[in-house]
Motif scaffolding. Structure first.
Motif, PDB file in Angstrom:
ATOM      1  N   TYR A  32       0.821  -1.207   0.000  1.00 56.40           N
ATOM      2  CA  TYR A  32       0.000   0.000   0.000  1.00 56.40           C
ATOM      3  C   TYR A  32       0.857   1.260   0.000  1.00 56.40           C
ATOM      4  CZ  TYR A  32      -4.637  -1.998   0.250  1.00 56.40           C
ATOM      5  OH  TYR A  32      -5.800  -2.638  -0.053  1.00 56.40           O
ATOM      6  N   CYS A  81       0.335   4.583  -2.185  1.00 54.34           N
ATOM      7  CA  CYS A  81      -0.205   5.750  -1.479  1.00 54.34           C
ATOM      8  C   CYS A  81       0.765   6.921  -1.362  1.00 54.34           C
ATOM      9  CB  CYS A  81      -0.633   5.355  -0.068  1.00 54.34           C
ATOM     10  SG  CYS A  81      -1.985   4.171  -0.010  1.00 54.34           S
ATOM     11  N   ARG A  91      -4.673   6.816   6.574  1.00 47.61           N
ATOM     12  CA  ARG A  91      -5.832   7.661   6.245  1.00 47.61           C
ATOM     13  C   ARG A  91      -6.178   7.674   4.761  1.00 47.61           C
ATOM     14  NH1 ARG A  91      -3.261  12.237   9.925  1.00 47.61           N
ATOM     15  NH2 ARG A  91      -3.958  11.464  11.933  1.00 47.61           N
ATOM     16  N   HIS A  92      -5.409   6.951   3.959  1.00 45.37           N
ATOM     17  CA  HIS A  92      -5.612   6.993   2.515  1.00 45.37           C
ATOM     18  C   HIS A  92      -6.967   6.393   2.143  1.00 45.37           C
ATOM     19  CE1 HIS A  92      -4.793   6.561  -1.781  1.00 45.37           C
ATOM     20  NE2 HIS A  92      -3.865   7.497  -1.572  1.00 45.37           N
ATOM     21  N   ARG A  93      -7.630   7.015   1.222  1.00 39.68           N
ATOM     22  CA  ARG A  93      -8.992   6.595   0.873  1.00 39.68           C
ATOM     23  C   ARG A  93      -9.051   5.219   0.221  1.00 39.68           C
ATOM     24  NH1 ARG A  93     -10.481  10.349  -4.319  1.00 39.68           N
ATOM     25  NH2 ARG A  93      -8.575   9.911  -5.468  1.00 39.68           N
ATOM     26  N   TYR A  94      -7.981   4.746  -0.379  1.00 35.35           N
ATOM     27  CA  TYR A  94      -7.997   3.442  -1.023  1.00 35.35           C
ATOM     28  C   TYR A  94      -7.570   2.299  -0.106  1.00 35.35           C
ATOM     29  CZ  TYR A  94      -8.771   5.954  -5.347  1.00 35.35           C
ATOM     30  OH  TYR A  94      -9.296   6.764  -6.313  1.00 35.35           O
ATOM     31  N   LEU A  95      -7.185   2.597   1.101  1.00 37.98           N
ATOM     32  CA  LEU A  95      -6.825   1.551   2.055  1.00 37.98           C
ATOM     33  C   LEU A  95      -8.115   1.006   2.659  1.00 37.98           C
ATOM     34  CD1 LEU A  95      -4.556   0.003   3.500  1.00 37.98           C
ATOM     35  CD2 LEU A  95      -4.601   1.759   5.240  1.00 37.98           C
ATOM     36  N   ARG A  96      -8.520  -0.141   2.198  1.00 38.29           N
ATOM     37  CA  ARG A  96      -9.803  -0.712   2.601  1.00 38.29           C
ATOM     38  C   ARG A  96      -9.691  -1.636   3.817  1.00 38.29           C
ATOM     39  NH1 ARG A  96     -12.708   2.563  -0.125  1.00 38.29           N
ATOM     40  NH2 ARG A  96     -12.754   2.401  -2.358  1.00 38.29           N
ATOM     41  N   SER A  97      -8.524  -2.115   4.108  1.00 39.08           N
ATOM     42  CA  SER A  97      -8.328  -3.058   5.201  1.00 39.08           C
ATOM     43  C   SER A  97      -8.185  -2.327   6.535  1.00 39.08           C
ATOM     44  CB  SER A  97      -7.073  -3.900   4.942  1.00 39.08           C
ATOM     45  OG  SER A  97      -6.731  -4.639   6.085  1.00 39.08           O
ATOM     46  N   THR A  98      -9.077  -2.640   7.463  1.00 37.35           N
ATOM     47  CA  THR A  98      -8.978  -2.016   8.777  1.00 37.35           C
ATOM     48  C   THR A  98      -7.762  -2.545   9.543  1.00 37.35           C
ATOM     49  OG1 THR A  98     -10.513  -3.659   9.679  1.00 37.35           O
ATOM     50  CG2 THR A  98     -11.441  -1.557   8.990  1.00 37.35           C
ATOM     51  N   ALA A 111      -4.837  -0.491   8.276  1.00 32.24           N
ATOM     52  CA  ALA A 111      -4.950   0.887   8.777  1.00 32.24           C
ATOM     53  C   ALA A 111      -4.592   0.944  10.261  1.00 32.24           C
ATOM     54  CB  ALA A 111      -6.360   1.420   8.547  1.00 32.24           C
TER      55      ALA A 111
END
Length: 115
Positions: free
Chosen positions: A30, A34, A78-85, A88
């Motif tokens: 990521y 990112c 905080r990136h909008r394309y990072l879908r994995s909690t 994150a």
């Protein structure tokens, strides 16, 4: 064998955080997407190298570098394309630990162990 990385300046009782190396490798992927190309290489190398690091190896990151990594890790978290909690949360925990190391003026250490 599953391995993990123990980082100093973490949030647990002993001042450590534990992250699976597989998770850090995913975070490196990521980071490549990112962060700008001219900024990401040191962080990507740090995260991706943990997969090949031998158990028992310890790495120290100077406080100044830890501060830079903290800012980059927060941007990833905080990136909008990072879908994995999970990713994150790992990025946020790493950023918090890096911030504490930088604020204390101490090196941030990473130690590889068997999980």
């Amino acid at each position: 064998m599953t391995t993990c990385v123990i980082t100093s300046h973490g949030g647990d009782f002993f001042g450590n955080d534990r992250h699976l190396t597989k998770l850090l490798t995913g975070l490196a992927d990521y980071a490549r997407g990112c962060l700008p190309a001219d900024e990401r290489e040191p962080l990507v190398k740090l995260l991706a190298a943990q997969q090949q690091t031998e158990v028992g190896t310890e790495q120290t990151i100077p406080a100044a570098d830890a501060g830079q990594f903290a800012a980059q890790l927060r941007r990833i978290a905080r990136h909008r394309y990072l879908r994995s909690t999970k990713l994150a949360e790992a990025a946020t925990l790493l950023a918090n630990a890096a911030d504490r190391a930088a604020a204390d003026g101490q090196p941030w250490t990473w130690r590889t162990e068997a999980a």
